[in-house]
Design an enzyme around this catalytic site. Structure first.
Site, PDB file in Angstrom:
ATOM      1  N   TYR A 182      32.652  26.070  12.022  1.00  0.00           N
ATOM      2  CA  TYR A 182      33.077  27.175  11.166  1.00  0.00           C
ATOM      3  C   TYR A 182      34.470  27.597  11.638  1.00  0.00           C
ATOM      4  O   TYR A 182      34.617  28.075  12.773  1.00  0.00           O
ATOM      5  CB  TYR A 182      32.115  28.357  11.289  1.00  0.00           C
ATOM      6  CG  TYR A 182      30.759  28.145  10.628  1.00  0.00           C
ATOM      7  CD1 TYR A 182      29.741  27.432  11.263  1.00  0.00           C
ATOM      8  CD2 TYR A 182      30.489  28.667   9.357  1.00  0.00           C
ATOM      9  CE1 TYR A 182      28.500  27.249  10.658  1.00  0.00           C
ATOM     10  CE2 TYR A 182      29.256  28.487   8.746  1.00  0.00           C
ATOM     11  CZ  TYR A 182      28.263  27.780   9.405  1.00  0.00           C
ATOM     12  OH  TYR A 182      27.042  27.606   8.801  1.00  0.00           O
ATOM     13  N   LYS A 186      21.818  30.952   4.285  1.00  0.00           N
ATOM     14  CA  LYS A 186      20.533  31.651   4.219  1.00  0.00           C
ATOM     15  C   LYS A 186      19.784  31.499   2.893  1.00  0.00           C
ATOM     16  O   LYS A 186      18.595  31.851   2.809  1.00  0.00           O
ATOM     17  CB  LYS A 186      20.736  33.156   4.490  1.00  0.00           C
ATOM     18  CG  LYS A 186      21.061  33.467   5.925  1.00  0.00           C
ATOM     19  CD  LYS A 186      19.847  33.249   6.812  1.00  0.00           C
ATOM     20  CE  LYS A 186      20.180  33.312   8.278  1.00  0.00           C
ATOM     21  NZ  LYS A 186      19.631  32.203   9.051  1.00  0.00           N
ATOM     22  N   TYR A 214      21.276  33.324  12.855  1.00  0.00           N
ATOM     23  CA  TYR A 214      21.508  31.990  12.299  1.00  0.00           C
ATOM     24  C   TYR A 214      20.235  31.151  12.343  1.00  0.00           C
ATOM     25  O   TYR A 214      19.898  30.459  11.386  1.00  0.00           O
ATOM     26  CB  TYR A 214      22.637  31.282  13.059  1.00  0.00           C
ATOM     27  CG  TYR A 214      23.226  30.112  12.287  1.00  0.00           C
ATOM     28  CD1 TYR A 214      24.399  30.265  11.546  1.00  0.00           C
ATOM     29  CD2 TYR A 214      22.611  28.868  12.285  1.00  0.00           C
ATOM     30  CE1 TYR A 214      24.931  29.207  10.825  1.00  0.00           C
ATOM     31  CE2 TYR A 214      23.136  27.800  11.565  1.00  0.00           C
ATOM     32  CZ  TYR A 214      24.295  27.980  10.839  1.00  0.00           C
ATOM     33  OH  TYR A 214      24.815  26.926  10.122  1.00  0.00           O
ATOM     34  N   HIS A 227      19.835  20.548  15.128  1.00  0.00           N
ATOM     35  CA  HIS A 227      21.098  21.046  15.682  1.00  0.00           C
ATOM     36  C   HIS A 227      20.835  22.229  16.605  1.00  0.00           C
ATOM     37  O   HIS A 227      20.188  23.190  16.224  1.00  0.00           O
ATOM     38  CB  HIS A 227      22.061  21.451  14.559  1.00  0.00           C
ATOM     39  CG  HIS A 227      22.814  20.283  14.009  1.00  0.00           C
ATOM     40  ND1 HIS A 227      24.062  20.399  13.441  1.00  0.00           N
ATOM     41  CD2 HIS A 227      22.510  18.975  13.962  1.00  0.00           C
ATOM     42  CE1 HIS A 227      24.491  19.197  13.054  1.00  0.00           C
ATOM     43  NE2 HIS A 227      23.557  18.326  13.350  1.00  0.00           N
ATOM     44  N   PRO A 232      27.317  31.645   0.839  1.00  0.00           N
ATOM     45  CA  PRO A 232      26.750  30.530   1.595  1.00  0.00           C
ATOM     46  C   PRO A 232      27.128  30.483   3.073  1.00  0.00           C
ATOM     47  O   PRO A 232      26.605  29.650   3.811  1.00  0.00           O
ATOM     48  CB  PRO A 232      27.307  29.291   0.868  1.00  0.00           C
ATOM     49  CG  PRO A 232      28.557  29.763   0.214  1.00  0.00           C
ATOM     50  CD  PRO A 232      28.328  31.198  -0.134  1.00  0.00           C
TER      51      PRO A 232
HETATM   52  C1  PHB Z   1      26.109  22.705   3.904  1.00  0.00           C
HETATM   53  O1  PHB Z   1      25.913  21.752   4.671  1.00  0.00           O
HETATM   54  O2  PHB Z   1      26.163  22.535   2.666  1.00  0.00           O
HETATM   55  C2  PHB Z   1      26.267  24.064   4.473  1.00  0.00           C
HETATM   56  C3  PHB Z   1      26.106  24.251   5.828  1.00  0.00           C
HETATM   57  C4  PHB Z   1      26.277  25.508   6.376  1.00  0.00           C
HETATM   58  C5  PHB Z   1      26.603  26.578   5.560  1.00  0.00           C
HETATM   59  C6  PHB Z   1      26.744  26.391   4.196  1.00  0.00           C
HETATM   60  C7  PHB Z   1      26.583  25.127   3.654  1.00  0.00           C
HETATM   61  O3  PHB Z   1      26.798  27.788   6.127  1.00  0.00           O
END
Ligand code: PHB
Ligand code: APR
Length: 391
Positions: free
Chosen positions: A201, A297, A385, A72, A293
């Site tokens: 997000y 990280k 990130y 990605h 989450p």
């Molecule tokens: C996930 O795909 O479980 C996931 C992806 C990004 C995040 C947290 C969890 O920031």
């Protein structure tokens, strides 16, 4: 039983460490309290920083990741019904991330360890780490109904937040930094292609939402919910309705629904235990620190810790110098606190705290606008990130 490195826990931290040590010709024994099926099924996050993916590759554990993982090059921030894409390679000099689930990383590492590595004992529960401050630390554990002792030169506690290793460090020597958040994430897996080709997000007045994926055919989605929410209290259609509201845009984007195959709620906390080492006991991964989450990280920090430990032990064996082992805690904590900062920033940027004031809502939007309009602010996000350097 005797080994050079006793590893408690077969999550990503313990499994990757066993692999790194095996590759360096150092023997280890891994003790895992759960059974193999449980460890391989547990749903966790799914974003690998470029550095983590590189480490897995170099360790000979990247083959399936490179075949099935999804590279990605950005994420989308969604707020006020608008969309803003953050372009990782363009902002970071070419860095990206890999979408590959933690459970898959664990499956790959378990298969390698059982085929080529040292002992990996499932249903072997560590009861206590003893004599951590001496040259001969020991792990007392229970396996197949019997108590046994693993005598080690080093013990690495990779036993997660609820493990026992941390407790072997005298309380008088430690400091704990902690913050809990008054919300959690309701996460679902759904058999439907992701409605966007990158992670989304979303900040919304009703709360945060995240669109992620496990494969081109499986979506992983999250909703901010009040702390302590029972996942069973949400009917499937209610979850889709709420996701749809929070992801809503002014254009013609829409959320595709599908059968939900799994539902769970994750609590959110920030936690750091200092120091991460006492004598010959080292803590790695969730045993030493937790991040919410939002920045994805957790797994990447665990990887950084065990890479740091493995390098330090190899250095010790090659040169006789303990300097890198002595610096372990300090080295790891620098990276840990950067991830804590970033995860906290992302969490407070995107979640709506209960009782948030209109002033705070406007500030969140201003922070998001800043990222969307300033290359400097956006670069800060992209660098964090895609990950800070290892070690
Ligand atoms: C996930 O795909 O479980 C996931 C992806 C990004 C995040 C947290 C969890 O920031
Ligand atoms: N004895 C043996 N094993 C134990 C014990 C014990 N007393 N206590 C816990 N364990 C095992 C757990 O069953 C688990 O398999 O230790 C393992 C810890 O694994 P994780 O919780 O996955 O922690 P870690 O390997 O540090 O992984 C880092 O990244 O995505 C984040 O939080 C997420 O787990 C993830 C973390």
């Amino acid at each position: 039983m005797r080994t050079t490195v006793g590893i408690i826990g077969a999550g990503p931290a313990g499994l990757l460490l066993a692999r790194l040590l095996h590759n360096a010709g150092i023997d280890s024994v891994v003790l895992e309290s759960r059974d193999r099926a449980y460890v391989e099924r547990r749903q966790r996050a799914g974003i690998l920083e470029q550095g983590t993916a590189d480490v897995l590759r170099a360790a000979g554990a990247g083959e399936r990741m490179d075949r099935e993982g999804l590279r990605h090059d950005g994420i989308e921030l969604r707020f006020d019904r608008t969309r803003h894409r953050v372009d990782f390679p363009g902002l970071t000099g070419g860095r990206s991330v890999m979408v590959y689930a933690q459970t898959e990383v664990c499956k790959d590492l378990i298969a390698l360890q059982l085929r080529e590595g040292g002992p990996l004992l499932f249903e072997a529960e560590a009861l206590a780490v003893e004599d951590a401050g001496t040259d001969t630390p020991r792990v007392r554990f229970r396996h197949e109904g019997r108590e046994d002792v693993l005598e080690c030169s080093y013990v690495v506690g990779c036993d997660g937040f609820w493990g026992v290793a941390r407790k072997a460090i005298p309380a008088g020597l430690t400091q704990v930094f902690e913050r809990t958040y008054p919300f959690g994430w309701l996460g679902i897996l759904a058999d439907v292609p992701p409605s966007h080709d990158e992670l989304v997000y979303a900040r919304h007045d009703r709360g945060f939402a995240l669109l992620s994926m496990r494969s081109p055919a499986v979506s992983r989605l999250y909703l901010q919910v009040p702390e302590g929410t029972d996942p069973g209290a949400w009917a499937d259609e209610e979850i889709w309705d709420e996701l749809e509201r929070r992801f809503e845009t002014a254009d013609d984007w829409y959320l595709q629904r599908g059968p939900i195959t799994q539902k769970s709620v994750t609590p959110m906390r920030s936690f750091v235990h200092e120091p991460m080492r006492h004598g010959r006991l080292f803590l790695a991964g969730d045993a030493a620190h937790i991040v919410p989450p939002t920045g994805a990280k957790g797994l990447n920090l665990a990887a950084g810790d065990v890479v740091t430990f493995a390098r330090a032990l190899v250095h010790r064996q090659e040169t006789g110098s303990p300097e890198l082992l002595d610096a372990y805690s300090q080295t790891c904590l620098r990276r840990v606190w950067q991830a804590e900062r970033f995860s906290y920033d992302m969490t407070t940027l995107l979640h709506r705290a209960p009782g948030a004031t209109p002033f705070e809502d406007r500030l969140q939007l201003a922070r998001l606008e800043r990222i969307a309009s300033s290359r400097a602010a956006e670069t800060d996000l992209a660098e964090a990130y895609t990950g800070f350097p290892f070690g």
